[in-house]
Design a protein around this motif. Structure first.
Motif, PDB file in Angstrom:
ATOM      1  N   ILE A 168       0.859  -1.181   0.000  1.00 49.62           N
ATOM      2  CA  ILE A 168       0.000   0.000   0.000  1.00 49.62           C
ATOM      3  C   ILE A 168       0.895   1.231   0.000  1.00 49.62           C
ATOM      4  O   ILE A 168       1.509   1.571   1.012  1.00 49.62           O
ATOM      5  N   VAL A 169       0.996   1.870  -1.160  1.00 49.71           N
ATOM      6  CA  VAL A 169       1.834   3.057  -1.284  1.00 49.71           C
ATOM      7  C   VAL A 169       0.977   4.281  -0.980  1.00 49.71           C
ATOM      8  O   VAL A 169      -0.104   4.464  -1.544  1.00 49.71           O
ATOM      9  N   ARG A 170       1.490   5.100  -0.074  1.00 52.62           N
ATOM     10  CA  ARG A 170       0.745   6.277   0.387  1.00 52.62           C
ATOM     11  C   ARG A 170       1.518   7.539   0.018  1.00 52.62           C
ATOM     12  O   ARG A 170       2.734   7.594   0.180  1.00 52.62           O
ATOM     13  N   LEU A 171       0.805   8.524  -0.478  1.00 53.32           N
ATOM     14  CA  LEU A 171       1.395   9.792  -0.880  1.00 53.32           C
ATOM     15  C   LEU A 171       0.759  10.918  -0.081  1.00 53.32           C
ATOM     16  O   LEU A 171      -0.461  10.936   0.102  1.00 53.32           O
ATOM     17  N   THR A 224      -2.144  11.786  -9.523  1.00 56.22           N
ATOM     18  CA  THR A 224      -1.769  10.392  -9.277  1.00 56.22           C
ATOM     19  C   THR A 224      -2.949   9.446  -9.465  1.00 56.22           C
ATOM     20  O   THR A 224      -2.751   8.251  -9.706  1.00 56.22           O
ATOM     21  N   GLY A 225      -4.179   9.959  -9.373  1.00 63.13           N
ATOM     22  CA  GLY A 225      -5.333   9.117  -9.653  1.00 63.13           C
ATOM     23  C   GLY A 225      -5.347   8.655 -11.094  1.00 63.13           C
ATOM     24  O   GLY A 225      -5.671   7.497 -11.395  1.00 63.13           O
ATOM     25  N   THR A 280       6.714  18.315  -6.266  1.00 64.97           N
ATOM     26  CA  THR A 280       6.415  19.004  -7.521  1.00 64.97           C
ATOM     27  C   THR A 280       6.961  18.287  -8.753  1.00 64.97           C
ATOM     28  O   THR A 280       6.515  18.559  -9.867  1.00 64.97           O
ATOM     29  N   ASP A 281       7.909  17.361  -8.580  1.00 65.76           N
ATOM     30  CA  ASP A 281       8.520  16.664  -9.719  1.00 65.76           C
ATOM     31  C   ASP A 281       7.657  15.447 -10.074  1.00 65.76           C
ATOM     32  O   ASP A 281       7.877  14.337  -9.579  1.00 65.76           O
ATOM     33  N   LYS A 282       6.672  15.661 -10.935  1.00 68.69           N
ATOM     34  CA  LYS A 282       5.733  14.591 -11.265  1.00 68.69           C
ATOM     35  C   LYS A 282       6.429  13.403 -11.917  1.00 68.69           C
ATOM     36  O   LYS A 282       6.093  12.246 -11.636  1.00 68.69           O
ATOM     37  N   ARG A 283       7.391  13.676 -12.785  1.00 68.40           N
ATOM     38  CA  ARG A 283       8.077  12.574 -13.457  1.00 68.40           C
ATOM     39  C   ARG A 283       8.818  11.688 -12.461  1.00 68.40           C
ATOM     40  O   ARG A 283       8.793  10.459 -12.569  1.00 68.40           O
ATOM     41  N   ARG A 284       9.461  12.332 -11.496  1.00 69.19           N
ATOM     42  CA  ARG A 284      10.201  11.539 -10.511  1.00 69.19           C
ATOM     43  C   ARG A 284       9.255  10.720  -9.646  1.00 69.19           C
ATOM     44  O   ARG A 284       9.514   9.545  -9.356  1.00 69.19           O
ATOM     45  N   VAL A 285       8.159  11.320  -9.233  1.00 64.98           N
ATOM     46  CA  VAL A 285       7.184  10.582  -8.432  1.00 64.98           C
ATOM     47  C   VAL A 285       6.595   9.439  -9.245  1.00 64.98           C
ATOM     48  O   VAL A 285       6.442   8.315  -8.738  1.00 64.98           O
TER      49      VAL A 285
END
Length: 427
Positions: A20-23, A117-118, A89-94
């Motif tokens: 379960i990955v949580r952000l 992320t959805g 803020t770095d969407k690509r990295r996330v």
């Protein structure tokens, strides 16, 4: 260790275990309720046999195995004027990190900057939930937007959120209402909790109380982030009203934030007996303060649960809460409800002070015992269509109640487990 390589000891040992990955964004070192909720849910997921991974922003990159599972920190910029909040803020990295982690479930605690992320989860075919930690229209109103405009903006935001995620988790009926009113059907209910072992009435410390208040003075405490949406100034207004009426009272403020300087200046200019402690990182010391108070003030009008108020109740201290928040639903009869201004809060404080002290403390503790973290963990796992694979005494809850029966879908009494994940948001 780079973010993306698993630390030793975090493999899924149990058959059926889920990663379960949580952000979460807006988790500052001095933040309270959200940090507590993330920690206790992570501990509970791990104790139940699953593999929680938390991704949060910070000053620098780190990757640690902790009591709440793996915690990955990615560098994120500070938001000016927020008192230390950072964002991813770095969407690509996330996105790359999410791909490397290959989650079985995604849980997001930010409905604004992380809503993208959805869409990632839908493309990756990963069931994802958004946790609503505040009402959108409530926050917008506290920032000065007129009620009508706040409601329209919130409705638009909530519709997009509901379309994007398989489920939206709300902690109270109050939080659920803004989704129900626009016809959202993929909302589920899961309460938060309180550590009933770490927080208890026996923490009451006469010596600590004596350092802040004389025997003939009422000790008022507010534990909150000092930011606009929390309305901490209402606590000072209430104290000023009480002093003007001749009630002997002092106020201790535990918390920090962008409004601290302004509030300290107000207290000095008006000659109010207020002590500002800043952020209290020692949980034992904070519990002793909450237990030693006569009344706790929770003035935030946009609160959807109110962990600090619940912690005070677990310590046996009655609370005064905002009538505009979810807290009247949470506290029941174990406190008092007030309109969002100082005079009303002062009235409520006087009402609580007039009650027999022992009875008021017993009632506060009894109400808090309805909200153990064990119940909360099982409800959140049910929102993920996950089961408890093993039982442990973690999270201080001492509570193994099957909570899925309490987790109702918006509009009826069905449990979360009865509604499978769907690819769309409103189906």
């Amino acid at each position: 260790m780079s973010a993306g390589s698993a630390p030793v000891g975090t493999g899924r040992a149990d058959a059926g275990a889920l990663r379960i990955v949580r952000l979460a964004n807006f988790v500052a070192p001095a933040s309270g309720g959200l940090r507590t909720a993330l920690r206790e849910l992570g501990k509970g997921y791990r104790a139940a046999g699953h593999e929680p991974v938390l991704i949060v922003p910070g000053e620098r990159e780190s990757d640690r195995d902790t009591e709440q599972g793996r915690v990955i920190t990615l560098p994120g910029p500070l938001l000016p004027g927020t008192g230390g909040y950072r964002v991813l803020t770095d969407k690509r990295r996330v996105a790359r990190l999410l791909e490397d982690l290959a989650p079985d479930r995604l849980e997001v605690s930010d409905r604004t900057t992380l809503r993208w992320t959805g869409k990632w989860a839908r493309r990756a075919r990963v069931p994802a939930v958004m946790v609503s930690h505040e009402t959108a229209d409530g926050v917008l109103r506290t920032w000065g937007l007129p009620e009508g405009a706040a409601r329209r903006a919130a409705d638009a935001l909530n519709l997009r959120t509901a379309h994007t995620y398989a489920r939206v988790v709300c902690t109270t009926e109050f939080a659920e209402r803004e989704f129900v009113r626009i016809g959202v059907r993929n909302v589920v209910r899961a309460p938060l909790g309180v550590d009933l072992v770490e927080r208890h009435p026996a923490l009451r410390d006469p010596g600590l109380r004596g350092r802040h208040a004389r025997a003939d003075e009422a000790l008022l405490v507010t534990c909150t982030r000092l930011s606009v949406e929390k309305r901490p100034g209402t606590a000072l207004d209430a104290l000023e009203a009480l002093v003007r009426r001749g009630t002997r009272a002092v106020l201790v403020v535990a918390g920090d934030g962008p409004l601290r300087g302004r509030l300290e200046q107000r207290a000095r200019e008006r000659g109010l007996p207020v002590t500002f402690l800043g952020h209290v990182s020692d949980r034992g010391a904070l519990g002793a303060l909450q237990a030693s108070a006569d009344v706790c003030l929770a003035p935030g009008p946009a609160e959807t649960f109110g962990l600090a108020a619940l912690e005070a109740m677990a310590c046996g201290t009655p609370v005064v809460v905002s009538a505009s928040s979810a807290l009247p639903e949470v506290i029941g009869a174990a406190g008092a409800v007030a309109a969002d201004h100082g005079e009303a809060f002062a009235d409520a404080v006087e009402t609580l002070l007039s009650r027999p002290r022992a009875e008021a403390r017993e009632q506060a503790r009894a109400r808090a015992e309805c909200f153990g973290w064990g119940t909360a963990v099982e409800a959140f796992l049910a929102a993920h269509d996950a089961t408890v694979l093993r039982r442990a005494g973690g999270s201080g809850a001492g509570d193994t109640t099957v909570a899925s029966s309490r987790v109702a879908r918006a509009g009826d009494d069905a449990t979360v487990a009865s509604r499978p994940f769907v690819s769309g948001g409103l189906g």
